[in-house]
Design a protein around this motif. Structure first.
Motif, PDB file in Angstrom:
ATOM      1  N   GLY A   8      39.521  40.732  43.459  1.00  0.00           N
ATOM      2  CA  GLY A   8      40.433  40.734  42.328  1.00  0.00           C
ATOM      3  C   GLY A   8      40.638  42.064  41.643  1.00  0.00           C
ATOM      4  O   GLY A   8      41.465  42.171  40.734  1.00  0.00           O
ATOM      5  N   SER A  17      46.373  42.827  32.580  1.00  0.00           N
ATOM      6  CA  SER A  17      45.285  41.865  32.803  1.00  0.00           C
ATOM      7  C   SER A  17      44.913  41.813  34.277  1.00  0.00           C
ATOM      8  O   SER A  17      45.739  42.079  35.159  1.00  0.00           O
ATOM      9  N   THR A  19      41.996  39.346  36.840  1.00  0.00           N
ATOM     10  CA  THR A  19      40.925  38.366  36.931  1.00  0.00           C
ATOM     11  C   THR A  19      40.070  38.686  38.140  1.00  0.00           C
ATOM     12  O   THR A  19      40.577  38.740  39.271  1.00  0.00           O
ATOM     13  N   SER A  21      36.900  37.665  40.608  1.00  0.00           N
ATOM     14  CA  SER A  21      36.216  36.462  41.066  1.00  0.00           C
ATOM     15  C   SER A  21      34.987  36.832  41.875  1.00  0.00           C
ATOM     16  O   SER A  21      34.973  37.849  42.571  1.00  0.00           O
ATOM     17  N   PHE A  68      37.728  40.047  27.135  1.00  0.00           N
ATOM     18  CA  PHE A  68      37.243  39.518  28.406  1.00  0.00           C
ATOM     19  C   PHE A  68      36.669  38.115  28.207  1.00  0.00           C
ATOM     20  O   PHE A  68      36.132  37.803  27.142  1.00  0.00           O
ATOM     21  N   SER A  71      33.671  32.902  33.028  1.00  0.00           N
ATOM     22  CA  SER A  71      33.636  31.465  33.235  1.00  0.00           C
ATOM     23  C   SER A  71      33.064  31.179  34.607  1.00  0.00           C
ATOM     24  O   SER A  71      32.943  32.073  35.444  1.00  0.00           O
ATOM     25  N   ASP A  80      34.162  33.752  37.414  1.00  0.00           N
ATOM     26  CA  ASP A  80      35.322  34.602  37.166  1.00  0.00           C
ATOM     27  C   ASP A  80      35.141  35.463  35.921  1.00  0.00           C
ATOM     28  O   ASP A  80      34.386  35.096  35.018  1.00  0.00           O
ATOM     29  N   LEU A  81      35.857  36.557  35.898  1.00  0.00           N
ATOM     30  CA  LEU A  81      35.923  37.395  34.706  1.00  0.00           C
ATOM     31  C   LEU A  81      37.395  37.669  34.423  1.00  0.00           C
ATOM     32  O   LEU A  81      38.045  38.419  35.161  1.00  0.00           O
ATOM     33  N   GLN A  82      37.921  37.039  33.388  1.00  0.00           N
ATOM     34  CA  GLN A  82      39.296  37.266  32.960  1.00  0.00           C
ATOM     35  C   GLN A  82      39.303  38.462  32.023  1.00  0.00           C
ATOM     36  O   GLN A  82      38.617  38.461  31.005  1.00  0.00           O
ATOM     37  N   ASN A  84      41.698  40.911  29.763  1.00  0.00           N
ATOM     38  CA  ASN A  84      42.991  41.090  29.115  1.00  0.00           C
ATOM     39  C   ASN A  84      43.005  42.366  28.291  1.00  0.00           C
ATOM     40  O   ASN A  84      41.953  42.900  27.930  1.00  0.00           O
TER      41      ASN A  84
END
Length: 125
Positions: A8, A17, A19, A21, A68, A71, A80-82, A84
């Motif tokens: 990712g 942004s 994400t 994984s 960030f 989840s 995951d690390l989102q 933004n």
């Protein structure tokens, strides 16, 4: 041996942004605390975010709080690390880390035994 594989990463403009994984193809990480660390260019490795094995507890580096979100999906065996509102200072090699014998359901910024090869994130101005 615990193999972790990140994906990712990429190049993104500031404010954008991404994400990230993390997958563990041959190990069940549902009872492992997990974390993301990063190594900025020319700097030491630093903690970014962590999540406890149940997902109940999370912890973040101050600089990424509110931007960030970590989840996990234990059914899919992924974390995951989102990310933004990315900033140039978020640039670095991001790695997924696992603590396979955590002491409690609490996210921590230390104690990780295994990590993946990393995925590069570059944030341009």
């Amino acid at each position: 041996q615990v193999q972790l594989v990140e994906s990712g990463g990429g190049l993104v403009q500031a404010g954008g942004s991404l994400t990230l994984s993390c997958a563990a193809p041959r190990y069940n990480i549902s009872r492992s605390n997990m974390a993301w660390f990063r190594r900025p260019p020319g700097k030491e490795r630093e903690f970014v975010a962590a999540i406890s094995w149940s997902g109940y507890s999370t912890k973040y580096r101050d600089a990424v709080k509110g931007r960030f979100a970590i989840s996990r999906d234990n059914a899919k065996n992924t974390v995951d690390l989102q990310m933004n509102n990315l900033k140039p200072e978020d640039t670095g090699d991001y790695s997924c880390n696992a603590d396979i014998d955590p002491h409690g359901d609490v996210a921590r910024d230390y104690g990780y035994d295994y990590w993946g090869p990393g995925t590069e994130v570059t944030v341009s101005t």
